[in-house]
Design an enzyme around this catalytic site. Structure first.
Site, mmCIF file in Angstrom:
data_model
loop_
_atom_site.group_PDB
_atom_site.id
_atom_site.type_symbol
_atom_site.label_atom_id
_atom_site.label_comp_id
_atom_site.label_asym_id
_atom_site.label_seq_id
_atom_site.Cartn_x
_atom_site.Cartn_y
_atom_site.Cartn_z
ATOM 1 N N HIS A 1 0.818 -1.205 0.000
ATOM 2 C CA HIS A 1 0.000 0.000 0.000
ATOM 3 C C HIS A 1 0.856 1.260 0.000
ATOM 4 O O HIS A 1 0.396 2.323 -0.424
ATOM 5 C CB HIS A 1 -0.958 -0.012 1.191
ATOM 6 C CG HIS A 1 -2.131 -0.913 0.996
ATOM 7 N ND1 HIS A 1 -3.413 -0.597 1.372
ATOM 8 C CD2 HIS A 1 -2.220 -2.154 0.430
ATOM 9 C CE1 HIS A 1 -4.238 -1.581 1.056
ATOM 10 N NE2 HIS A 1 -3.527 -2.544 0.494
ATOM 11 N N HIS B 1 -2.097 -12.227 -2.566
ATOM 12 C CA HIS B 1 -3.131 -12.910 -1.805
ATOM 13 C C HIS B 1 -2.749 -14.332 -1.431
ATOM 14 O O HIS B 1 -3.577 -15.059 -0.877
ATOM 15 C CB HIS B 1 -4.446 -12.898 -2.594
ATOM 16 C CG HIS B 1 -5.001 -11.522 -2.778
ATOM 17 N ND1 HIS B 1 -6.075 -11.252 -3.602
ATOM 18 C CD2 HIS B 1 -4.631 -10.326 -2.257
ATOM 19 C CE1 HIS B 1 -6.331 -9.943 -3.573
ATOM 20 N NE2 HIS B 1 -5.460 -9.364 -2.764
#
Length: 726
Positions: A99, A267
């Protein structure tokens, strides 16, 4: 004063508003005022270090192996105050690094992890970054230990690398060299929304046309890094979400394979935390109470951490073994049918229609409990979109290939905004030159600079020819992601040679003169282009009565077409250049706002922008030779005439039928003396810029003006010479 004269307890001794941002209060009263704050946002006064501090010097002293070991150990050293899921912080540190880096967008090079900006508002308080404040606090003991030898920007990205390595991935490499900022960046436009996570029609002129997303934005909505995990506008629709994923990642300079690899690799580890009512969380860090000490999203839900951690959104892990680098993501995604459901936080997500208990991930606290896995709408997009599905199948069939592809894509994601490899420091810098690093070969420094200058000066090139070509070559530099600039002489390659702002016919004519000079001398074309600009400046200064030598450092190289990703350079095309008084088309933003944006990307201060504009006008370097703003009858001389006539109260300024063009008339005779654009008038109308213009309009200014112009010019020409700063 007697005892009855004590101050009233209710009277505040501090003037309210006196410590607020002055410019913000000015623009709230007068919205049309040009806000110059972005040119000074990283003023030296914000830094705790002195002017002699060099992070590149400090980081080179770092014990790299010891630092990496400490971070590797931290990944599995669960802390009582914020326990690790399954005893591993891999997922949390990966999300922090992701992020931090993932806010980068190609259009203007802004965002990204290169400055540690995630420590400050608004990024530190975006809903999508919930609880990443805890990840930064977990890293604090390491930052404290190594001090100035490691920046927060480097540490945050390195933690993500370490998390993958602990999980079993062989990473592609790592480059230190990111320098921290010390205050929020005000230059980055994140969108016009006034609320988080709201559907903003302004971002998408056509909701069905997902590539109509407003430039330079990449995220689909304010407060998210990428796409909405629940689906477009919060409604599950994997096929539609695939369009958002493709457009967003393209705007981050990623192709379909890199996008698929990053989604799957991101993920493979960790989980989502939507196990409770996100509305019960306390405010984000910037809205927190003093006693929270900079932490946000305080959680009243039972223990508030572990299995009760809440960030909002989906809940659950993607894989059976969410702390191991394996192919479990592909097995989970491709081997099951999926149906929609909602998380305890009320967010749409997908769950398998049928799954064996031993395929489920275990609870983050109790390994005897199995929990339901989940997929987001973006994950389902990887399954239903035929292109992404093909990559999912390919990666599952060849885990080694997937690991290599992901490692390289992760390296690109976390290093893209660092610029050329010359800025990388440390033992793990990959030796391979990657095309997205915009490689430039080292140029010669052994040729006779004075002889080259003499040949340029003896050519039939005008001052405007020489100065304009050098300027056009250098002005592409973006301090945001360290791309562009004169090094490499890419102005002679596609796409730059055909850009309207570079005047292709004039450019080809000038290059036809400079290239033989470079070849004969053994110099790079990049050096000779800059030298020609310097010769032009020196000639203009001499014509105005000033003998100057513009500083020059040889060594620029010449890039080739093979070294240039032409498509990725398209966003660098200038659509306006206030310094050469040109706008390509009509835009919503004004010419002066575009000039300000260009100046900020080039790393210029307001005084530097001012002196450069005045000098460029005086030398007659306007695009296509227009006379707008050339307030002098001796164009080609480096004089202060621009400022003298700009501030002369014997002149009257009037708008013409073309609202972008103004006339300067003599107050006595009403005779039109000159014409100008908005990019000229702003230096007389804006109170701050006028103050700078008046300095150069003074009778004692000519010598200072030439000195300041040469300094600012040299700064622009050398902006991308990272070898000089090493």
């Amino acid at each position: 004063m007697d005892g009855n004269d004590t101050p009233k307890s209710g009277k505040c001794p501090v003037m309210h508003g006196g410590m607020t941002n002055t410019q913000d209060s000015v623009t709230s009263w007068w919205p049309k005022t040009l806000n110059l704050d972005i040119l000074h946002q990283h003023d030296a006064k914000t830094s705790p270090y002195g002017s002699d501090f060099s992070y590149r010097d400090e980081v080179s002293k770092l014990d790299f192996d010891a630092l990496k070991k400490d971070i590797h150990d931290l990944v599995t050293d669960s802390q009582d105050w914020w326990p690790a899921d399954w005893g591993s912080y891999s997922g949390l540190f990966i999300r922090l690094a992701w992020h931090s880096a993932g806010s980068y967008r190609l259009a203007d090079g802004r965002g990204g992890g290169g400055s540690g900006n995630i420590r400050f508002a608004p990024l530190n308080s975006w809903p999508d970054n919930a609880n990443l404040d805890k990840a930064r606090r977990l890293l604090w003991p390491i930052k404290k230990k190594y001090g100035n030898k490691i920046s927060w920007a480097d540490l945050i990205i390195l933690a993500g690398n370490a998390a993958y390595e602990v999980a079993g991935l062989e990473t592609f490499g790592f480059g230190f060299g990111r320098e921290d900022i010390w205050a929020p960046e005000k230059d980055t436009y994140w969108g016009s929304e006034k609320e988080w996570l709201t559907d903003n029609e302004a971002r998408y002129p056509s909701k069905e046309d997902r590539d109509s997303l407003e430039n330079p934005l990449a995220a689909v909505v304010m407060g998210l890094i990428y796409v909405n995990p629940e689906g477009v506008n919060g409604k599950p629709d994997p096929a539609m979400t695939a369009k958002d994923v493709r457009e967003t990642f393209k705007r981050m300079a990623m192709n379909d394979e890199e996008t698929a690899a990053l989604t799957a690799g991101g993920h493979t580890l960790g989980k989502c935390h939507g196990n409770g009512d996100a509305g019960a969380l306390g405010g984000e860090p910037e809205a927190g109470e003093l006693e929270n000490m900079g932490l946000g999203w305080m959680n009243p839900n039972k223990s508030g951490n572990g299995r009760y951690t809440i960030t909002g959104g989906p809940e659950g892990a993607w894989t059976t073994n969410p702390t191991k680098w394996d192919g479990g993501y592909f097995d989970m995604l491709l081997d099951h049918e999926w149906e929609t459901t909602k998380s305890p936080a009320g967010a749409w997500q997908w769950k398998p229609v049928d799954i064996a208990e031993d395929e489920m991930p275990v609870d983050v606290e109790d390994p005897s409990i199995r929990t339901m896995p989940m997929m987001t709408d973006a994950d389902m997009a990887m399954k239903v979109d035929p292109i992404y599905r093909e990559y999912m199948e390919k990666f599952r069939a060849d885990h080694a290939y997937f690991s290599r592809t992901f490692a390289r894509a992760w390296f690109k994601l976390t290093h893209r905004d660092m610029g050329p490899k010359a800025r990388y420091v440390g033992p793990d810098v990959p030796s391979e030159d990657l095309i997205w690093q915009d490689p430039v070969p080292t140029g010669s420094t052994s040729y006779d600079v004075d002889a080259v200058k003499a040949k340029i000066a003896a050519s039939d090139l005008s001052i405007a020819d020489m100065v304009s070509t050098a300027w056009d070559s250098a002005r592409t530099y973006r301090g945001s992601d360290k791309r562009g600039g004169a090094n490499g002489a890419r102005i002679r390659l596609a796409p730059q040679k055909d850009w309207a702002g570079n005047e292709p016919e004039r450019l080809a004519r000038v290059l036809s003169v400079l290239e033989p000079i470079a070849s004969e001398a053994g110099a790079s074309i990049a050096d000779v282009i800059v030298l020609a600009g310097n010769v032009g400046v020196e000639k203009a200064a001499l014509a105005a009565g000033h003998q100057v030598t513009v500083p020059f450092a040889p060594g620029r190289g010449d890039a080739s077409d093979e070294m240039t990703d032409a498509e990725s350079f398209e966003p660098l095309e200038p659509l306006a250049d206030g310094f050469r008084n040109w706008v390509k088309d009509s835009y919503v933003v004004t010419a002066e706002e575009m000039m300000l944006d260009r100046a900020q990307l080039m790393g210029l201060t307001a005084p530097e922008m001012t002196v450069l504009v005045g000098g460029m006008r005086a030398m007659g370097t306007n695009h296509a030779g227009t006379s707008h703003g050339v307030f002098t009858d001796r164009a080609g001389q480096l004089t202060t005439d621009y400022f003298v006539n700009l501030t002369d109260m014997r002149n009257l300024w009037k708008v013409t039928d073309d609202e972008e063009i103004y006339e300067i008339r003599d107050r006595q005779t009403n005779e039109v003396k000159w014409t100008a654009t908005r990019a000229d008038l702003v230096f007389g109308s804006n109170s701050i810029l006028r103050a700078y213009a008046e300095v150069y309009a003074q009778d004692d200014a000519p010598e200072k003006f030439v000195k300041d112009f040469v300094a600012a010019w040299t700064k622009v020409m050398n902006a991308d010479r990272f070898d000089l700063a090493a």
